[in-house]
Write an enzyme that holds these catalytic residues in place. Structure first.
Site, mmCIF file in Angstrom:
data_model
loop_
_atom_site.group_PDB
_atom_site.id
_atom_site.type_symbol
_atom_site.label_atom_id
_atom_site.label_comp_id
_atom_site.label_asym_id
_atom_site.label_seq_id
_atom_site.Cartn_x
_atom_site.Cartn_y
_atom_site.Cartn_z
ATOM 1 N N SER A 7 -53.747 -0.003 -94.802
ATOM 2 C CA SER A 7 -54.381 -1.093 -95.558
ATOM 3 C C SER A 7 -53.307 -1.991 -96.151
ATOM 4 C CB SER A 7 -55.231 -0.526 -96.700
ATOM 5 O OG SER A 7 -55.548 -1.563 -97.615
ATOM 6 N N HIS A 30 -55.837 -2.534 -91.548
ATOM 7 C CA HIS A 30 -57.023 -2.605 -92.406
ATOM 8 C C HIS A 30 -56.837 -3.709 -93.433
ATOM 9 C CE1 HIS A 30 -60.646 -0.794 -94.149
ATOM 10 N NE2 HIS A 30 -60.100 -0.901 -95.337
ATOM 11 N N ASP A 32 -58.445 -5.558 -96.577
ATOM 12 C CA ASP A 32 -59.426 -5.364 -97.659
ATOM 13 C C ASP A 32 -59.762 -6.666 -98.376
ATOM 14 O OD1 ASP A 32 -57.966 -2.203 -98.338
ATOM 15 O OD2 ASP A 32 -60.038 -2.565 -97.729
ATOM 16 N N MET A 34 -61.843 -8.648 -101.066
ATOM 17 C CA MET A 34 -62.572 -8.355 -102.301
ATOM 18 C C MET A 34 -62.880 -9.669 -103.031
ATOM 19 S SD MET A 34 -60.244 -5.230 -103.699
ATOM 20 C CE MET A 34 -59.888 -3.814 -102.650
ATOM 21 N N HIS A 63 -62.466 -5.224 -93.849
ATOM 22 C CA HIS A 63 -63.379 -4.503 -94.744
ATOM 23 C C HIS A 63 -63.878 -5.487 -95.796
ATOM 24 C CE1 HIS A 63 -63.812 -0.935 -97.809
ATOM 25 N NE2 HIS A 63 -64.976 -1.486 -97.490
ATOM 26 N N MET A 65 -65.578 -6.287 -98.862
ATOM 27 C CA MET A 65 -66.137 -5.785 -100.124
ATOM 28 C C MET A 65 -66.582 -7.007 -100.925
ATOM 29 S SD MET A 65 -63.334 -2.824 -100.808
ATOM 30 C CE MET A 65 -62.139 -3.674 -99.776
ATOM 31 N N MET A 136 -66.561 5.488 -97.768
ATOM 32 C CA MET A 136 -65.614 5.247 -98.861
ATOM 33 C C MET A 136 -65.373 6.560 -99.599
ATOM 34 S SD MET A 136 -64.546 2.240 -98.672
ATOM 35 C CE MET A 136 -63.590 2.267 -100.184
ATOM 36 N N ASP A 174 -61.920 5.940 -95.985
ATOM 37 C CA ASP A 174 -61.100 4.933 -96.663
ATOM 38 C C ASP A 174 -60.933 5.262 -98.143
ATOM 39 O OD1 ASP A 174 -61.499 1.281 -96.978
ATOM 40 O OD2 ASP A 174 -59.884 2.645 -97.523
ATOM 41 N N GLY A 175 -59.689 5.633 -98.499
ATOM 42 C CA GLY A 175 -59.392 5.831 -99.913
ATOM 43 C C GLY A 175 -58.809 7.200 -100.188
#
Ligand code: DX5
Ligand code: ZN
Length: 215
Positions: A7, A30, A32, A34, A63, A65, A136, A174-175
């Site tokens: 990520s 990846h 992210d 947001m 991804h 979000m 997640m 993920d995470g």
């Protein structure tokens, strides 16, 4: 063999091109996104993916979000996304169904993600159409959090749905992925692991990716 998706949220943005090159042995990148509304953080978006696309041929695993992801699917696809993952919690059911159709119409792969508090059953109405399920294993919004152990049961449930339907669908986690949780997730049925901190904090990133892959 399990796939690794570093990520770039954990990367040094002042040297993003070099940072991406340092993880080129990974399987996907990846990304992210947001919006400060769906999650309590704001990261990056369309201008950045456009430039990232110019510096790497790695598949981009985007991804989203964000609230109302359906509004931005065409743009993320046209600027270089290879996989577009939206959250089942982010839109009304009919919008989710439309968004899935829209991603496929752009010739891209589509994923659907659930937060830690959302049951795997929420994915069932859409599962047949998915190329990827994203479980997640932390509350979305920030890198560097601890892995939520209850995620392992959700990975197993997702793997059971995929097997029962007989579909080809990756199960991405993920995470909080590290050398220990990577093996736990793989045993539970994961096929893609997102790793931000564990890769970008490593002294040797290629070696860390190799170790996370388990080979
Ligand atoms: C969190 C993001 C994750 C995060 C992973 O909202 O979706 O992709 O960046 O970071 P680590 O691997 O550090 O938990
Ligand atoms: Zn992510």
């Amino acid at each position: 063999m399990i796939k690794i998706a570093p990520s770039i949220l954990a990367a040094d943005f002042t040297r993003l091109g070099e940072e991406i090159a340092s993880v080129k042995t990974a399987d996907m990148l990846h990304f992210d996104v947001m919006d400060g509304e769906f999650v309590p953080n704001i990261s990056f978006g369309l201008p950045v993916i456009k430039d990232v696309r110019r510096v790497t041929d790695m598949p981009l695993d985007v991804h989203l979000m964000i609230r109302f992801p359906a509004r931005y699917i065409a743009e993320f696809c046209q600027r270089g996304a290879d996989v577009v993952v939206l959250h089942v919690e982010s839109e009304e059911p009919w919008e989710i169904k439309k968004a899935i159709r829209d991603v496929k119409a752009q010739g891209k792969k589509v994923g659907l993600s659930i937060k830690p508090g959302t049951p795997v059953s929420a994915l069932e109405p859409y599962a047949e159409s998915l190329d990827q399920i994203l479980i997640m294993s932390v509350e979305p919004g920030f890198g560097g959090q601890g892995f939520i152990p209850e995620s392992l049961g959700k990975i197993e449930q997702a793997a059971q749905i995929v097997a029962r339907l007989g579909i080809t669908c990756d199960i991405e986690v993920d995470g909080g992925i590290n050398r220990v949780t990577a093996r736990q997730c793989e045993s539970a049925g994961a096929t893609v692991l997102v790793a931000g901190s564990s890769v970008f904090r490593a002294a040797d990133r290629a070696e860390e990716i190799r170790i996370l892959r388990g080979n």
